[in-house]
Motif scaffolding. Structure first.
Motif, short mmCIF file in Angstrom:
data_model
loop_
_atom_site.label_atom_id
_atom_site.label_comp_id
_atom_site.label_asym_id
_atom_site.label_seq_id
_atom_site.Cartn_x
_atom_site.Cartn_y
_atom_site.Cartn_z
N VAL A 12 0.74 -1.14 0.03
CA VAL A 12 0.07 0.11 -0.11
C VAL A 12 0.79 1.35 -0.10
O VAL A 12 1.90 1.42 0.68
CB VAL A 12 -0.93 0.01 1.00
N GLN A 13 0.29 2.38 -0.69
CA GLN A 13 1.02 3.46 -0.63
C GLN A 13 1.05 4.37 0.58
O GLN A 13 0.01 4.10 1.60
CB GLN A 13 0.70 4.44 -1.69
N PRO A 14 2.12 5.09 0.98
CA PRO A 14 1.91 5.96 2.16
C PRO A 14 0.56 6.64 2.42
O PRO A 14 0.02 7.22 1.17
CB PRO A 14 3.09 6.84 2.09
N GLY A 15 -0.10 6.56 3.38
CA GLY A 15 -1.49 7.16 3.69
C GLY A 15 -2.47 6.41 3.37
O GLY A 15 -3.48 6.98 3.59
N GLY A 16 -2.24 5.14 2.97
CA GLY A 16 -3.39 4.13 2.66
C GLY A 16 -3.98 3.37 3.82
O GLY A 16 -3.36 3.55 4.67
N SER A 17 -4.68 2.53 3.40
CA SER A 17 -5.29 1.59 4.66
C SER A 17 -5.34 0.23 4.00
O SER A 17 -5.38 -0.12 2.90
CB SER A 17 -6.74 2.11 4.67
N LEU A 85 -1.26 4.89 6.86
CA LEU A 85 0.02 4.15 6.91
C LEU A 85 1.22 4.67 6.44
O LEU A 85 1.23 5.34 5.36
CB LEU A 85 -0.10 2.61 6.03
N LYS A 86 2.42 4.45 7.15
CA LYS A 86 3.58 5.20 6.96
C LYS A 86 4.51 3.95 6.70
O LYS A 86 4.45 2.63 6.94
CB LYS A 86 3.83 5.70 8.40
N PRO A 87 5.45 4.37 5.92
CA PRO A 87 6.59 3.44 5.64
C PRO A 87 7.26 2.52 6.98
O PRO A 87 7.40 1.33 6.82
CB PRO A 87 7.58 4.05 5.09
N GLU A 88 7.08 3.39 8.01
CA GLU A 88 7.73 2.70 9.15
C GLU A 88 6.94 1.59 9.73
O GLU A 88 6.85 0.75 10.66
CB GLU A 88 8.01 3.45 10.33
N ASP A 89 5.50 1.61 9.33
CA ASP A 89 4.71 0.25 9.55
C ASP A 89 4.85 -0.89 8.80
O ASP A 89 4.40 -1.88 9.21
CB ASP A 89 2.99 0.85 9.08
N THR A 90 5.83 -0.88 7.90
CA THR A 90 6.39 -1.76 7.18
C THR A 90 6.56 -2.95 8.04
O THR A 90 7.79 -2.75 8.80
CB THR A 90 7.17 -1.59 6.07
N ALA A 91 6.19 -4.18 8.10
CA ALA A 91 6.43 -5.42 8.92
C ALA A 91 5.66 -6.78 8.55
O ALA A 91 4.53 -6.63 8.11
CB ALA A 91 6.25 -5.13 10.50
N VAL A 92 6.08 -7.66 9.29
CA VAL A 92 5.10 -9.01 9.30
C VAL A 92 4.41 -8.79 10.32
O VAL A 92 4.74 -8.47 11.54
CB VAL A 92 5.79 -10.22 9.19
N TYR A 93 2.90 -8.83 10.26
CA TYR A 93 1.82 -8.66 11.40
C TYR A 93 1.50 -9.98 11.78
O TYR A 93 0.90 -10.82 11.02
CB TYR A 93 0.93 -7.82 10.96
N TYR A 94 1.24 -10.24 12.99
CA TYR A 94 0.90 -11.45 13.65
C TYR A 94 -0.15 -11.18 14.88
O TYR A 94 -0.40 -10.04 15.33
CB TYR A 94 2.03 -12.21 14.46
N CYS A 95 -1.02 -12.10 14.84
CA CYS A 95 -1.90 -12.15 16.12
C CYS A 95 -1.75 -13.23 16.93
O CYS A 95 -1.09 -14.33 16.47
CB CYS A 95 -3.40 -12.12 15.39
N ASN A 96 -1.82 -12.94 18.18
CA ASN A 96 -1.68 -13.77 19.31
C ASN A 96 -2.51 -13.60 20.54
O ASN A 96 -3.25 -12.39 20.70
CB ASN A 96 -0.25 -14.03 19.52
N ALA A 97 -2.55 -14.40 21.48
CA ALA A 97 -3.05 -13.94 22.56
C ALA A 97 -2.19 -12.85 23.36
O ALA A 97 -1.06 -12.53 23.06
CB ALA A 97 -3.22 -15.12 23.66
N ASP A 98 -2.69 -12.08 24.38
CA ASP A 98 -2.24 -11.17 25.16
C ASP A 98 -2.20 -11.75 26.82
O ASP A 98 -3.33 -11.57 27.19
CB ASP A 98 -2.69 -9.75 25.06
N PRO A 99 -1.03 -11.88 27.20
CA PRO A 99 0.29 -12.07 26.59
C PRO A 99 0.26 -13.10 25.71
O PRO A 99 -0.28 -13.93 25.64
CB PRO A 99 1.13 -12.34 27.81
N PRO A 100 1.31 -13.14 24.79
CA PRO A 100 1.36 -14.14 23.75
C PRO A 100 1.87 -15.58 24.25
O PRO A 100 2.49 -15.69 25.24
CB PRO A 100 2.45 -13.51 22.68
N ASN A 101 1.17 -16.42 23.55
CA ASN A 101 1.46 -17.76 23.76
C ASN A 101 2.55 -18.29 22.73
O ASN A 101 1.96 -18.27 21.65
CB ASN A 101 0.25 -18.49 23.77
#
Length: 115
Positions: A12-17, A85-101
């Motif tokens: 996605v381009q910066p500023g996108g969703s 969205l910003k370039p610094e949001d670039t990452a692999v995103y994961y979901c998990n419990a809180d705290p993570p298991n």
């Protein structure tokens, strides 16, 4: 036991969703506090947002006001709406419990913010 599958990432381009989804198996999803985490290249994994079983939310300062976490317990699904969205949001995103298991980490979904 819970299995989690993330989806919705992309370029996605910066500023996108983007809207990420986390589909959970198992009947006990609704009792867990859940979180979204991300890991950028060369950096440690960090929590982005969390939501309790009752819907109370928490956000990292870096995403506050831009990201919204939500859950639909009837669908065993959690979401992360990401706006401005910003370039610094670039990452692999994961979901998990809180705290993570450590047994719940999935493959994640790649988010790339670039023009």
């Amino acid at each position: 036991q819970v299995q989690l599958v993330e989806s919705g990432g992309g370029l996605v381009q910066p500023g996108g969703s983007l809207r990420l989804s986390c589909a959970a198996s198992g009947r006990t999803f609704s009792i867990y506090a859940m979180g979204w985490y991300r890991q950028a290249p060369g950096k440690q994994r960090e929590m982005v947002a969390a939501i309790t079983s009752g819907g109370r939310t928490y956000y990292a300062d870096s995403v506050k006001g831009r990201f919204t976490i939500s859950r639909d317990n009837a669908k065993n699904t959690m979401y992360l709406q990401m706006n401005s969205l910003k370039p610094e949001d670039t990452a692999v995103y994961y979901c998990n419990a809180d705290p993570p298991n450590r047994f719940y980490w999935g493959q994640g979904t790649q988010v790339t913010v670039s023009s």
